[in-house]
Design an enzyme around this catalytic site. Structure first.
Site, PDB file in Angstrom:
ATOM      1  N   ASP A 200      44.453  19.638  45.598  1.00 32.45           N
ATOM      2  CA  ASP A 200      45.639  19.960  44.812  1.00 32.45           C
ATOM      3  C   ASP A 200      46.086  18.681  44.123  1.00 32.45           C
ATOM      4  O   ASP A 200      46.682  17.804  44.767  1.00 32.45           O
ATOM      5  CB  ASP A 200      46.766  20.520  45.675  1.00 32.45           C
ATOM      6  CG  ASP A 200      47.890  21.117  44.830  1.00 32.45           C
ATOM      7  OD1 ASP A 200      48.159  20.582  43.740  1.00 32.45           O
ATOM      8  OD2 ASP A 200      48.488  22.130  45.260  1.00 32.45           O
ATOM      9  N   THR A 259      43.005  35.659  46.741  1.00 33.53           N
ATOM     10  CA  THR A 259      44.199  36.505  46.836  1.00 33.53           C
ATOM     11  C   THR A 259      45.253  36.037  45.837  1.00 33.53           C
ATOM     12  O   THR A 259      46.415  36.426  45.943  1.00 33.53           O
ATOM     13  CB  THR A 259      44.791  36.469  48.258  1.00 33.53           C
ATOM     14  OG1 THR A 259      45.050  35.107  48.626  1.00 33.53           O
ATOM     15  CG2 THR A 259      43.844  37.091  49.268  1.00 33.53           C
ATOM     16  N   ARG A 261      44.932  34.978  41.651  1.00 31.53           N
ATOM     17  CA  ARG A 261      44.811  35.638  40.356  1.00 31.53           C
ATOM     18  C   ARG A 261      43.335  35.782  39.998  1.00 31.53           C
ATOM     19  O   ARG A 261      42.558  34.840  40.162  1.00 31.53           O
ATOM     20  CB  ARG A 261      45.535  34.836  39.260  1.00 31.53           C
ATOM     21  CG  ARG A 261      47.057  34.857  39.372  1.00 31.53           C
ATOM     22  CD  ARG A 261      47.607  36.242  39.047  1.00 31.53           C
ATOM     23  NE  ARG A 261      49.063  36.270  39.052  1.00 31.53           N
ATOM     24  CZ  ARG A 261      49.809  36.561  40.100  1.00 31.53           C
ATOM     25  NH1 ARG A 261      49.208  36.821  41.261  1.00 31.53           N
ATOM     26  NH2 ARG A 261      51.120  36.588  40.016  1.00 31.53           N
ATOM     27  N   ASP A 285      41.113  40.300  46.405  1.00 29.73           N
ATOM     28  CA  ASP A 285      42.258  41.212  46.450  1.00 29.73           C
ATOM     29  C   ASP A 285      42.853  41.384  45.057  1.00 29.73           C
ATOM     30  O   ASP A 285      43.786  42.151  44.882  1.00 29.73           O
ATOM     31  CB  ASP A 285      43.326  40.679  47.419  1.00 29.73           C
ATOM     32  CG  ASP A 285      44.463  41.659  47.618  1.00 29.73           C
ATOM     33  OD1 ASP A 285      44.196  42.814  47.988  1.00 29.73           O
ATOM     34  OD2 ASP A 285      45.638  41.269  47.376  1.00 29.73           O
ATOM     35  N   GLU A 290      42.817  46.170  36.668  1.00 26.80           N
ATOM     36  CA  GLU A 290      43.352  46.945  37.787  1.00 26.80           C
ATOM     37  C   GLU A 290      44.020  48.211  37.253  1.00 26.80           C
ATOM     38  O   GLU A 290      44.759  48.159  36.272  1.00 26.80           O
ATOM     39  CB  GLU A 290      44.361  46.104  38.580  1.00 26.80           C
ATOM     40  CG  GLU A 290      43.733  44.900  39.266  1.00 26.80           C
ATOM     41  CD  GLU A 290      44.724  44.112  40.121  1.00 26.80           C
ATOM     42  OE1 GLU A 290      45.880  44.570  40.299  1.00 26.80           O
ATOM     43  OE2 GLU A 290      44.343  43.041  40.614  1.00 26.80           O
ATOM     44  N   HIS A 309      44.668  44.834  45.793  1.00 32.18           N
ATOM     45  CA  HIS A 309      45.876  44.035  45.535  1.00 32.18           C
ATOM     46  C   HIS A 309      46.957  44.316  46.600  1.00 32.18           C
ATOM     47  O   HIS A 309      48.106  44.647  46.299  1.00 32.18           O
ATOM     48  CB  HIS A 309      46.428  44.327  44.135  1.00 32.18           C
ATOM     49  CG  HIS A 309      47.112  43.151  43.518  1.00 32.18           C
ATOM     50  ND1 HIS A 309      47.023  42.841  42.178  1.00 32.18           N
ATOM     51  CD2 HIS A 309      47.888  42.183  44.054  1.00 32.18           C
ATOM     52  CE1 HIS A 309      47.726  41.756  41.921  1.00 32.18           C
ATOM     53  NE2 HIS A 309      48.264  41.346  43.052  1.00 32.18           N
ATOM     54  N   ALA A 311      47.587  42.038  49.328  1.00 29.40           N
ATOM     55  CA  ALA A 311      47.920  40.868  50.147  1.00 29.40           C
ATOM     56  C   ALA A 311      49.415  40.683  50.366  1.00 29.40           C
ATOM     57  O   ALA A 311      49.850  40.320  51.458  1.00 29.40           O
ATOM     58  CB  ALA A 311      47.311  39.607  49.526  1.00 29.40           C
ATOM     59  N   GLY A 312      50.210  40.925  49.335  1.00 34.39           N
ATOM     60  CA  GLY A 312      51.647  40.713  49.480  1.00 34.39           C
ATOM     61  C   GLY A 312      52.425  41.960  49.837  1.00 34.39           C
ATOM     62  O   GLY A 312      53.654  41.935  49.900  1.00 34.39           O
TER      63      GLY A 312
END
Length: 341
Positions: A200, A259, A261, A285, A290, A309, A311-312
């Site tokens: 990062d 998970t 974008r 995911d 979509e 999609h 995961a959240g």
């Protein structure tokens, strides 16, 4: 004086829920009107949301116009806050979004008009990090693959269901991105004893080290990791972050987890790498389109795990997202005072 707030909800974050929590938590400071960005079904909403994330605008329904003209604040989830809405909402001074990302907001136009944007980082971080670790374990141990084979009448050995099986304690996990989700994934992996590498460029190496992980260069991380997991925002510099060259650096036993974008990954390059078994497998995911089309090439890839999609998405996610944003908006209202005259 109270601020006039327009809430724009959708199938993922209903307007009524957001409006009720606003009234319950800071009702003395706001007058709320709620509208729904309506769709006939989830597939149509998913298609529209994907277009918005890529920069599309949307017409403002006539019945919203009167409230928007008087609004000091708009709270949205996916509805775009761009040209059409900004043209109508002349008094707007605050945009609150229930999402972490601001892809659906014209941030340049907001800055030009001195409109403050209050986004919602961390709203799904616990859920997404849980799900990410779940996918890692599933890939490494082959649990879904084994279940599918047993259901089909087979009784596979470990080498069939998971040819690269290992314990997480013996695995090196590479995290690309060390924000809210990346850090939570790392903290959960510490319980398994995994070695964690982090790339990062926005986080100092000493901060990464203080969390007990190892800072790494991007290409080194790809080459050394048994699992590479993506946790970065989608922006100009990260679109296509994982392409053919990056996949070629990964071990043929390594797995990719996304998970975050879909557009962080080159779809064609990933499909080719999986079909040719140049990497061990992948779990997605998020997808480039979509819902996933019935004729998608991805459906025929054997070493690919796909979830729609999710995961959240937990039972408490909708309410928790609103509560977290309302806390942030309340702090903003306390700091700034009443609406403009």
């Amino acid at each position: 004086m109270t601020q006039r707030v327009v809430v724009i909800g959708d199938l993922a974050q209903p307007a009524a829920l957001t409006a009720d929590i606003l009234r319950d938590r800071i009702g003395a400071q706001v007058e709320v009107e709620a509208f729904e960005w309506a769709f006939a079904d989830a597939a149509l909403f998913a298609e529209a949301a994907a277009r918005v994330e890529r920069g599309a605008d949307a017409d403002v329904p006539t019945e919203w116009s009167s409230a928007l003209r008087e609004a000091d604040m708009v709270v949205t989830h996916f509805f775009p806050i761009r040209g059409h809405l900004l043209d109508v909402a002349a008094r707007l001074r605050t945009i609150g979004t229930l999402r972490h990302g601001v892809e659906n907001i014209d941030t340049s136009a907001a800055r030009e008009r001195s409109i403050e944007i209050v986004n919602n980082p961390g709203r799904e971080a616990e859920a997404v990090s849980d799900f990410t670790v779940c996918l890692m374990i599933d890939l490494i141990r082959g649990t879904t693959r084994a279940s599918d084979l047993v259901r089909a009448g087979e009784w596979p050995g470990a080498g069939t269901a998971a040819p690269h099986s290992r314990s997480l304690k013996d695995a090196t996990i590479g995290l690309v991105g060390f924000g809210y989700v990346g850090r939570l994934v790392h903290r959960k992996l510490r319980g398994f004893g995994s070695k964690v590498l982090v790339y990062d460029p926005h986080v100092p190496p000493e901060t990464i080290a203080s969390e007990g992980a190892g800072a790494s260069e991007f290409h080194s991380l790809l080459g050394e990791s048994d699992v590479v997991s993506l946790h970065v925002r989608l922006e100009a510099g990260t679109r296509g972050l994982i392409g053919a060259g990056e996949l070629a650096l990964m071990r043929n036993s390594a797995y990719l987890v996304n998970t975050a974008r879909a557009d962080l990954v080159d779809e064609g390059a990933l499909v080719s790498a999986l079909e040719e078994r140049r990497i061990g497998g992948a779990a997605l995911d998020v997808f480039w389109e979509e819902p996933l089309p019935r004729d998608s090439r991805l459906r025929g890839v054997p070493n690919l795990m796909m979830t729609p999609h999710l995961a959240g998405s937990t039972a408490d996610a909708q309410r928790n997202s609103v509560v977290l944003l309302v806390q942030r908006l309340a702090a903003r209202l306390d700091r700034e005072g009443g609406p403009r005259e």
